[in-house]
Design a protein around this motif. Structure first.
Motif, PDB file in Angstrom:
ATOM      1  N   ILE B 104       0.855  -1.201   0.000  1.00  0.00           N
ATOM      2  CA  ILE B 104       0.000   0.000   0.000  1.00  0.00           C
ATOM      3  C   ILE B 104       0.887   1.246   0.000  1.00  0.00           C
ATOM      4  O   ILE B 104       0.685   2.185  -0.776  1.00  0.00           O
ATOM      5  CB  ILE B 104      -0.928   0.026   1.236  1.00  0.00           C
ATOM      6  CG1 ILE B 104      -1.890  -1.167   1.217  1.00  0.00           C
ATOM      7  CG2 ILE B 104      -1.718   1.334   1.283  1.00  0.00           C
ATOM      8  CD1 ILE B 104      -2.753  -1.281   2.470  1.00  0.00           C
ATOM      9  N   GLN B 105       1.891   1.231   0.857  1.00  0.00           N
ATOM     10  CA  GLN B 105       2.749   2.394   1.027  1.00  0.00           C
ATOM     11  C   GLN B 105       3.503   2.741  -0.262  1.00  0.00           C
ATOM     12  O   GLN B 105       3.606   3.890  -0.652  1.00  0.00           O
ATOM     13  CB  GLN B 105       3.739   2.108   2.165  1.00  0.00           C
ATOM     14  CG  GLN B 105       4.810   3.150   2.361  1.00  0.00           C
ATOM     15  CD  GLN B 105       4.202   4.513   2.692  1.00  0.00           C
ATOM     16  OE1 GLN B 105       3.117   4.593   3.229  1.00  0.00           O
ATOM     17  NE2 GLN B 105       4.917   5.568   2.331  1.00  0.00           N
ATOM     18  N   THR B 106       4.019   1.684  -0.922  1.00  0.00           N
ATOM     19  CA  THR B 106       4.809   1.945  -2.131  1.00  0.00           C
ATOM     20  C   THR B 106       3.940   2.210  -3.341  1.00  0.00           C
ATOM     21  O   THR B 106       4.443   2.600  -4.389  1.00  0.00           O
ATOM     22  CB  THR B 106       5.712   0.740  -2.437  1.00  0.00           C
ATOM     23  OG1 THR B 106       4.881  -0.428  -2.480  1.00  0.00           O
ATOM     24  CG2 THR B 106       6.779   0.557  -1.383  1.00  0.00           C
ATOM     25  N   GLY B 107       2.645   1.965  -3.203  1.00  0.00           N
ATOM     26  CA  GLY B 107       1.751   2.286  -4.302  1.00  0.00           C
ATOM     27  C   GLY B 107       1.615   1.201  -5.349  1.00  0.00           C
ATOM     28  O   GLY B 107       0.898   1.369  -6.327  1.00  0.00           O
ATOM     29  N   LEU B 163       4.101   3.250   8.905  1.00  0.00           N
ATOM     30  CA  LEU B 163       3.036   4.210   9.206  1.00  0.00           C
ATOM     31  C   LEU B 163       3.630   5.539   9.656  1.00  0.00           C
ATOM     32  O   LEU B 163       3.190   6.619   9.247  1.00  0.00           O
ATOM     33  CB  LEU B 163       2.150   3.661  10.332  1.00  0.00           C
ATOM     34  CG  LEU B 163       1.008   2.752   9.913  1.00  0.00           C
ATOM     35  CD1 LEU B 163       0.352   2.141  11.133  1.00  0.00           C
ATOM     36  CD2 LEU B 163      -0.017   3.545   9.114  1.00  0.00           C
ATOM     37  N   ASN B 164       4.642   5.434  10.504  1.00  0.00           N
ATOM     38  CA  ASN B 164       5.287   6.607  11.074  1.00  0.00           C
ATOM     39  C   ASN B 164       5.870   7.509   9.981  1.00  0.00           C
ATOM     40  O   ASN B 164       5.712   8.737  10.000  1.00  0.00           O
ATOM     41  CB  ASN B 164       6.391   6.116  12.017  1.00  0.00           C
ATOM     42  CG  ASN B 164       7.005   7.229  12.841  1.00  0.00           C
ATOM     43  OD1 ASN B 164       7.862   6.972  13.660  1.00  0.00           O
ATOM     44  ND2 ASN B 164       6.577   8.476  12.632  1.00  0.00           N
ATOM     45  N   LEU B 165       6.528   6.880   9.027  1.00  0.00           N
ATOM     46  CA  LEU B 165       7.239   7.657   8.000  1.00  0.00           C
ATOM     47  C   LEU B 165       6.376   7.958   6.784  1.00  0.00           C
ATOM     48  O   LEU B 165       6.838   8.581   5.849  1.00  0.00           O
ATOM     49  CB  LEU B 165       8.498   6.901   7.559  1.00  0.00           C
ATOM     50  CG  LEU B 165       9.544   6.685   8.666  1.00  0.00           C
ATOM     51  CD1 LEU B 165      10.755   5.969   8.103  1.00  0.00           C
ATOM     52  CD2 LEU B 165       9.941   8.003   9.302  1.00  0.00           C
ATOM     53  N   SER B 166       5.126   7.462   6.830  1.00  0.00           N
ATOM     54  CA  SER B 166       4.279   7.629   5.656  1.00  0.00           C
ATOM     55  C   SER B 166       4.049   9.112   5.368  1.00  0.00           C
ATOM     56  O   SER B 166       3.507   9.835   6.201  1.00  0.00           O
ATOM     57  CB  SER B 166       2.946   6.933   5.899  1.00  0.00           C
ATOM     58  OG  SER B 166       2.098   7.190   4.809  1.00  0.00           O
ATOM     59  N   PRO B 167       4.459   9.591   4.188  1.00  0.00           N
ATOM     60  CA  PRO B 167       4.279  11.007   3.874  1.00  0.00           C
ATOM     61  C   PRO B 167       2.852  11.312   3.428  1.00  0.00           C
ATOM     62  O   PRO B 167       2.438  12.458   3.374  1.00  0.00           O
ATOM     63  CB  PRO B 167       5.270  11.223   2.728  1.00  0.00           C
ATOM     64  CG  PRO B 167       5.396   9.900   2.063  1.00  0.00           C
ATOM     65  CD  PRO B 167       5.100   8.843   3.094  1.00  0.00           C
ATOM     66  N   ASN B 168       2.114  10.234   3.165  1.00  0.00           N
ATOM     67  CA  ASN B 168       0.802  10.397   2.545  1.00  0.00           C
ATOM     68  C   ASN B 168      -0.283   9.953   3.529  1.00  0.00           C
ATOM     69  O   ASN B 168      -0.418   8.781   3.821  1.00  0.00           O
ATOM     70  CB  ASN B 168       0.785   9.522   1.277  1.00  0.00           C
ATOM     71  CG  ASN B 168      -0.557   9.552   0.577  1.00  0.00           C
ATOM     72  OD1 ASN B 168      -1.535  10.061   1.109  1.00  0.00           O
ATOM     73  ND2 ASN B 168      -0.588   8.991  -0.602  1.00  0.00           N
ATOM     74  N   ALA B 171      -2.617   7.128   2.342  1.00  0.00           N
ATOM     75  CA  ALA B 171      -2.033   5.785   2.400  1.00  0.00           C
ATOM     76  C   ALA B 171      -2.040   5.279   3.835  1.00  0.00           C
ATOM     77  O   ALA B 171      -2.353   4.113   4.091  1.00  0.00           O
ATOM     78  CB  ALA B 171      -0.611   5.802   1.848  1.00  0.00           C
ATOM     79  N   ALA B 172      -1.719   6.179   4.779  1.00  0.00           N
ATOM     80  CA  ALA B 172      -1.710   5.777   6.188  1.00  0.00           C
ATOM     81  C   ALA B 172      -3.094   5.323   6.627  1.00  0.00           C
ATOM     82  O   ALA B 172      -3.254   4.294   7.295  1.00  0.00           O
ATOM     83  CB  ALA B 172      -1.222   6.935   7.062  1.00  0.00           C
ATOM     84  N   ALA B 173      -4.120   6.083   6.241  1.00  0.00           N
ATOM     85  CA  ALA B 173      -5.489   5.715   6.604  1.00  0.00           C
ATOM     86  C   ALA B 173      -5.861   4.381   5.969  1.00  0.00           C
ATOM     87  O   ALA B 173      -6.474   3.516   6.603  1.00  0.00           O
ATOM     88  CB  ALA B 173      -6.458   6.804   6.157  1.00  0.00           C
ATOM     89  N   GLU B 174      -5.449   4.214   4.726  1.00  0.00           N
ATOM     90  CA  GLU B 174      -5.768   2.965   4.027  1.00  0.00           C
ATOM     91  C   GLU B 174      -5.119   1.770   4.730  1.00  0.00           C
ATOM     92  O   GLU B 174      -5.724   0.713   4.892  1.00  0.00           O
ATOM     93  CB  GLU B 174      -5.265   3.056   2.568  1.00  0.00           C
ATOM     94  CG  GLU B 174      -5.917   2.030   1.667  1.00  0.00           C
ATOM     95  CD  GLU B 174      -5.330   2.084   0.260  1.00  0.00           C
ATOM     96  OE1 GLU B 174      -5.455   1.078  -0.445  1.00  0.00           O
ATOM     97  OE2 GLU B 174      -4.726   3.122  -0.113  1.00  0.00           O
ATOM     98  N   ILE B 175      -3.866   1.986   5.168  1.00  0.00           N
ATOM     99  CA  ILE B 175      -3.144   0.932   5.880  1.00  0.00           C
ATOM    100  C   ILE B 175      -3.880   0.549   7.162  1.00  0.00           C
ATOM    101  O   ILE B 175      -4.139  -0.617   7.441  1.00  0.00           O
ATOM    102  CB  ILE B 175      -1.700   1.399   6.218  1.00  0.00           C
ATOM    103  CG1 ILE B 175      -0.863   1.436   4.942  1.00  0.00           C
ATOM    104  CG2 ILE B 175      -1.061   0.480   7.251  1.00  0.00           C
ATOM    105  CD1 ILE B 175       0.492   2.092   5.127  1.00  0.00           C
TER     106      ILE B 175
END
Lengths: 252, 330
Positions: B104-107, B163-168, B171-175
């Motif tokens: 998810i994070q990497t898209g 999650l911590n480093l997620s810039p988006n 994406a964090a919410a989706e995770i």
């Protein structure tokens, strides 16, 4: 044909031998008592003989494939573990797992015989984990008996039993021997060992220091050097009577 | 024997009833008769589409995921001889979640439909390899638990790091939402992806019954009864990993099923680990189906997550079991 043969069996724990070049044969119809102070290597000897411990030297049982060995020798470990609250009958029936009869009539009869031998017929439907420690020990022995193997290895099966059941258990072993089966049993009660075993094997620091008739093995000299005790001994028609009396301080 | 057979028949009937109910529940509000007619005979255009492409895979996945978690939990408890063991203990579900989170994070999720479950399966496979490497080929159950706990902790920490480093924030919410576990909006692609792994896992675990029974007497006695402990452990780890990895890949983290269901059914099978396997698989299927029906009925307008509900129902149930165990009734 011997039921078990060990030749120079050695078990090392961290380089140091806990069983040191032990050779022993067990013939049909014997009750072999394995005696020795704590840490003498009795348990390690039996576990290695069954192939449950890495070892050097020859052990006839360890050479067998597990399924065949389970039909030839039953093992009653010292740790009395019953993990789940199963019924006594279910627990004893585990002894039938090596025989592929899958709950057929042969299994049922073997379970009945084992329960009867251990005087547990009325416990059949009780929950095994709710029994007292001594009762659990008898149930676990009944499990090993239900395996109906030519050879039974039992690690301190009478520890924690009341006197009547200690004697009954030793008599059961003698009955098995009379049927041509054999039992190797480790014991701390030298009096019972002297009376009920056909042969004794005495261990000290991993070595087999004496082997033979109870009256010969349990000499006053060995009781002092191996166990560090003095004892009252009397040879009678019923065999050797022995009662430990005091520490002798001679133990090496 | 008859008691056990009765239990299995009863649980099967329960699973069937819940499966049918699951097919009939949904936001489309279709009448039961019409929906079943559409499902079986394929008339009625859009209804057929809803039934066959949305509700049927969802109900099938409910059975599969629940069955997998129940079976894996029963096998783990039997092997470790501990009623507190659960499938997540090996760290497989945590690692599968980490794989999914990374996708998810990497898209790469946006790239193709099965990117997320495939990444989760990859995480699960990697963790099994590490687990066997850490626990060693001959180690006992203790080394396995310790290695599993270490892997769980590591996977959890890395997931937090992502999650911590997620810039988006999206994406964090989706995770976060994915990790809550759900069976909504799954397709037959998910069924097809999970099925081989779950079939393999079940094929590995179901034959272990006799070996697990002998473990009631401890590892030493079990081995002397002819049980090959090394082989049993390998089959157990591989089976649990396949089941839990696949379940996490398609449904996210659904907790408490593998812990509570074997515990609930233990008394009914006379505490025999072999009989608990199939019973727990059916019980797990029933629990997940029921929970998945409940999330649709309780708050139809909000997307209540399956894993949240199983935890909310499972935890008090577990507390009740603890209470009963304390009083010696189990």
């Amino acid at each position: 044909m011997s039921l078990m043969s060990l030749d120079r069996l050695t078990v090392r724990r961290g380089g140091c031998p806990v069983v040191d070049a032990v050779s022993l044969q067990v013939e049909p119809g014997e009750v072999v008592g394995l005696i020795g102070p704590n840490g003498a290597g009795k348990t390690s000897l039996m576990r290695a003989a069954l192939g449950l411990l890495p070892h050097e030297g020859h052990a006839s049982l360890a050479k067998m494939v597990p399924a065949a060995r389970a039909k030839h020798a039953a093992w009653l470990p010292q740790g009395r573990e019953i993990a789940w609250p199963v019924s006594v009958e279910t627990l004893v029936a585990l002894g039938r797992v090596p025989h592929d009869a899958r709950g057929g009539p042969a299994d049922g009869e073997a379970i009945d015989r084992a329960l009867k031998r251990m005087n547990l017929a009325s416990f059949r439907n009780r929950t095994a984990t709710q029994l007292s420690g001594g009762e659990q020990a008898r149930v676990l022995l009944a499990r090993a008996l239900a395996q109906e193997t030519p050879l039974l290895l039992a690690d301190e099966p009478i520890a924690g039993l009341d006197p009547a059941h200690q004697i009954a258990t030793m008599e059961t072993f003698n009955m098995l021997a009379a049927e041509g089966r054999s039992v190797v049993v480790s014991l701390h009660d030298l009096g019972l060992a002297a009376r009920f075993c056909t042969r004794l094997a005495m261990m000290q620091s991993g070595r087999l220091v004496a082997e033979g008739r109870p009256a010969d093995v349990l000499s006053a000299d060995r009781l002092a050097t191996v166990f560090g005790i003095t004892a009252w001994r009397q040879e009678t028609e019923a065999g050797l009577m022995l009662q430990p009396l005091a520490q002798s301080g001679e133990r090496r | 024997m008859t008691g056990y057979r009765g239990l299995i028949i009863g649980l099967s009937a329960l699973v069937t009833a819940l499966f049918l109910t699951s097919l009939l529940v949904g936001p489309a509000g279709l009448s039961p008769l019409r929906s079943l007619n559409a499902l079986i005979f394929g008339a009625d255009g859009p209804i057929t589409l809803v039934m066959r492409e949305i509700r049927l895979p969802r109900a099938i996945l409910g059975v599969m995921v629940g069955g997998a978690l129940g079976l894996a939990g029963a096998a783990m408890q039997g092997y470790l001889r501990n009623p507190l063991a659960e499938p997540g203990l090996l760290g497989v579900s945590g690692s599968a979640a980490l794989g999914a989170v990374l996708s998810i994070q990497t898209g790469i999720v946006a790239g193709f439909a099965l990117a997320l479950p495939l990444a989760a399966l990859g995480g699960a496979a990697l963790s099994v390899g590490l687990l066997l490497l850490l626990a060693g080929p001959r180690g006992g159950s203790l080394s396995l638990i310790l290695a599993g706990i270490a892997l769980s902790a590591l996977a959890g920490a890395l997931t937090s790091l992502v999650l911590n480093l997620s810039p988006n924030p999206f994406a964090a919410a989706e995770i976060v939402f994915w990790m809550l576990g759900s069976l909504a909006d799954r397709s037959f692609l998910h069924v097809a992806l999970a099925l081989p792994f779950m079939a393999l896992g079940a094929a590995l675990l179901l034959p272990l019954g006799r070996g697990l029974d002998t473990l009631t007497l401890g590892e030493d006695a079990a081995e002397a009864l002819g049980t090959r402990l090394g082989r049993l452990r390998l089959m157990l780890v591989a089976g649990v990993a396949a089941l839990v990895g696949a379940a996490t890949a398609v449904a996210g983290s659904v907790g408490f099923v593998g812990l509570v269901v074997p515990h609930l059914l233990r008394g009914a099978v006379g505490a025999r680990p072999s009989r608990l396997l199939l019973a727990s698989a059916l019980g797990g299927a029933a629990m997940v189906l029921a929970a998945d029906i409940a999330v649709r009925l309780l708050v139809p307008e909000r997307d209540l997550k399956l894993g949240v509900l199983t935890a909310i129902v499972g935890a008090p149930l577990f507390l009740h079991l603890v209470y009963r165990t304390r009083r010696g009734e189990l």
